[in-house]
Design an enzyme around this catalytic site. Structure first.
Site, mmCIF file in Angstrom:
data_model
loop_
_atom_site.group_PDB
_atom_site.id
_atom_site.type_symbol
_atom_site.label_atom_id
_atom_site.label_comp_id
_atom_site.label_asym_id
_atom_site.label_seq_id
_atom_site.Cartn_x
_atom_site.Cartn_y
_atom_site.Cartn_z
ATOM 1 N N ARG A 1 0.905 -0.965 0.052
ATOM 2 C CA ARG A 1 0.026 -0.015 -0.037
ATOM 3 C C ARG A 1 0.864 1.383 -0.192
ATOM 4 O O ARG A 1 1.827 1.302 0.765
ATOM 5 C CB ARG A 1 -0.900 -0.023 1.191
ATOM 6 C CG ARG A 1 -1.830 1.329 1.226
ATOM 7 C CD ARG A 1 -2.791 1.252 2.403
ATOM 8 N NE ARG A 1 -3.730 0.078 2.044
ATOM 9 C CZ ARG A 1 -4.748 0.259 1.377
ATOM 10 N NH1 ARG A 1 -5.056 1.540 0.802
ATOM 11 N NH2 ARG A 1 -5.697 -0.925 1.284
ATOM 12 N N ASP B 1 28.293 4.170 21.423
ATOM 13 C CA ASP B 1 28.248 5.191 20.505
ATOM 14 C C ASP B 1 26.637 5.600 20.732
ATOM 15 O O ASP B 1 26.216 7.068 20.470
ATOM 16 C CB ASP B 1 28.119 4.620 19.090
ATOM 17 C CG ASP B 1 28.124 5.293 18.023
ATOM 18 O OD1 ASP B 1 28.437 6.808 17.890
ATOM 19 O OD2 ASP B 1 26.979 5.386 17.286
#
Length: 568
Positions: free
Chosen positions: A114, A535
């Protein structure tokens, strides 16, 4: 930047996944392509669609693609009047990237796509996208959800391109209300678009109506009458919270209330059969051409049968409309990740999909339980000069014994002249090699809470670290100069949050049949996962400690087995 490097880069995973801590119950060690015959079976076997199946057995064969963030309306339940800050064009998926990812999903079993937005009809390549999607073998249906403003200009060509299903968003049958809710004119054009769709043979034309108390609750019966002479499926959607819509609980009209309103006037109003993955509860009034439906996202969620995933315009994969967890397929694609690694990312994201969407504290549902605490693992080895030494340093630690823990005094990668050299394994015997490594990242109380609630700005820390560890382990020979490039028959990385010790616990197990061991692969997986945790959390605090990266055990090979618990 290569694929293995991007796991050290903060932009690789711009967002995360769910809260569940264990990612893989098994590792996908090879890329499996699924035939369209298998993908299109009425009864799907989760084992046949591994990358599309979550831990709750739901198979996701329905992909929603947001083509753009732009919209030509400003519906007040969707965004503020001034609009929203749009992603820069270079950060959006290109048309080719959209089609590449679409084909990858279809190969794995997706059979319905969709197109959404924003507003998909404002995308300049909408027509060629529809045409190209229809040419993908195995894709059964291409649908679109649109506000309908430009359908009278575009729908004929879209139908020729192969558009199968049409959903039109329309919240009122009164033009003045339309302007109030959308902050734009155009109601008559939408009605004309609906009538054109009916004339072109779309049956039914689905009309999405967000039901809001104080706005269109007085039009429920009007929409019922709208189905009398038109082949439409009017679907009432319970008002849902989104960022920017200033959601108010009292605006939500539950399904039961709307149904009672209709039954009071239409006593023969009756339910129709629904398919297993239908989100809308279908109803019908005898003698009327159209039908009605109710999407009960808030009062009676349908999470148990959800088969939907969403690809955002910026390339993020979102496994739940209500979740804030996403991973970036765009970055992986642009940095040269292999198809296998892309599938690993997709499979990992889907596997961690929650059993049901977030509780909005309005149905007396219990909040999701706390994250399962990390398992106890090797808490007795050293930490060098850390500000957290009083917390982390084990009293029973014996540094001398630790430094002597070696199975050989000879360095196998150094020649007699003292030069480095890769070990020649040509004469060695093939055997099964297994290694398990572990490590920890002390993150502190604030980061622990953010990870637990999945509120870290960069996304789900545990999933990102887990995926980074997997690919890091597979790239060991690229990262460690004297390591052989070997085939791994099994690889698993687990990241768990130990709330009590404010620590992320990481384990990596690797398995191979060959002439050299897999200890470095296990250790690299743990190391890369630990660096990824750092990180993703360093914006909150730099006072994190990566520690205790150790080989837990190994088996196979000339030097025999090793187990740290039996090392003396």
């Amino acid at each position: 930047m290569s694929c293995n490097q991007i796991f050290f880069h903060c932009s690789f995973f711009s967002r995360g996944l769910g809260k569940k801590t264990t990612l893989f119950k098994r590792f996908f060690s090879y890329t499996k392509y699924v035939s369209s015959e298998t993908a299109n079976k009425a009864e799907l076997n989760p084992k046949e669609l591994p990358y599309l199946t979550d831990d709750h057995g739901r198979v996701h064969t329905y992909l929603r693609i947001s083509l753009t963030e732009k919209c030509n309306l400003r519906c007040n339940y969707c965004m503020p009047a001034e609009g929203v800050k749009l992603t820069k064009k270079p950060e959006l998926l290109t048309t080719n990237e959209i089609l590449t990812l679409s084909e990858l999903f279809v190969k794995q079993g997706v059979n319905k796509i969709r197109l959404t937005g924003g507003e998909p009809t404002v995308h300049k390549d909408l027509l060629p996208i529809v045409e190209s999607l229809k040419n993908i073998n195995g894709l059964e249906q291409v649908a679109i959800t649109t506000n309908g403003l430009t359908l009278t200009k575009q729908l004929v060509n879209l139908q020729r391109a192969g558009l199968d299903v049409l959903n039109i968003s329309l919240d009122t049958l009164k033009s003045d209300k339309y302007e109030k809710i959308t902050r734009r004119k155009g109601w008559a054009r939408v009605i004309a678009g609906i009538d054109l769709a009916i004339q072109l043979g779309y049956n039914p034309v689905k009309i999405n109506v967000v039901a809001m108390r104080g706005f269109n609750d007085d039009e429920v019966l009007d929409f019922v009458e709208f189905t009398k002479d038109r082949s439409v499926d009017v679907r009432f959607i319970e008002y849902m919270p989104f960022t920017g819509n200033k959601w108010e609980t009292e605006k939500m009209i539950p399904f039961s209330e709307m149904k009672s309103i209709i039954l009071a006037k239409y006593p023969d109003f009756r339910a129709l059969p629904n398919k297993p993955n239908d989100t809308s509860k279908a109803y019908h009034i005898p003698g009327y051409k159209g039908q009605l439906g109710f999407i009960t996202s808030m009062s009676e969620h349908f999470c148990g049968s959800c088969n939907r995933i969403r690809l955002m315009a910026d390339g993020s994969l979102k496994v739940c409309l209500f979740g804030n967890s996403e991973i970036s397929l765009r970055d992986a694609l642009r940095n040269g990740c292999s198809e296998e690694d892309l599938l690993l990312m997709i499979g990992a994201a889907i596997k961690r999909k929650k059993k049901q969407h977030a509780d909005f504290k309005m149905h007396n549902e219990k909040n999701h339980g706390p994250r399962r605490r990390g398992f106890n693992i090797l808490n007795r080895y050293f930490q060098i000069n850390s500000p957290f030494n009083t917390y982390l340093f084990p009293r029973s630690f014996n540094l001398t014994r630790f430094c002597q823990m070696s199975t050989s005094s000879k360095l196998t990668h150094v020649t007699a002249e003292g030069k480095v050299s890769m070990v020649d394994v040509g004469e060695k015997v093939n055997s099964e090699r297994v290694a398990v490594a572990s490590g920890k990242v002390f993150v502190g109380p604030k980061v622990t809470q953010l990870i637990k609630e999945n509120m870290m700005k960069k996304g789900d820390v545990l999933t990102t670290a887990q995926l980074a560890g997997i690919i890091g382990a597979k790239k060991t020979s690229d990262l460690i100069p004297l390591c052989h490039n070997i085939f791994l028959s099994h690889l698993e990385v687990n990241c768990t949050l130990n709330e009590e010790n404010e620590t992320v616990v990481i384990t990596c197990s690797a398995k191979s049949t060959g002439k050299t061991g897999v200890e470095m692969e296990a250790l690299t997986g743990v190391s890369v996962a630990a660096l990824t945790v750092y990180d993703m959390c360093k914006a909150v605090t730099k006072a994190m400690v990566i520690k205790d990266i150790i080989l837990v055990k190994k088996s196979g090979g000339y030097r025999g087995d090793y187990d740290i618990d039996n090392s003396g």
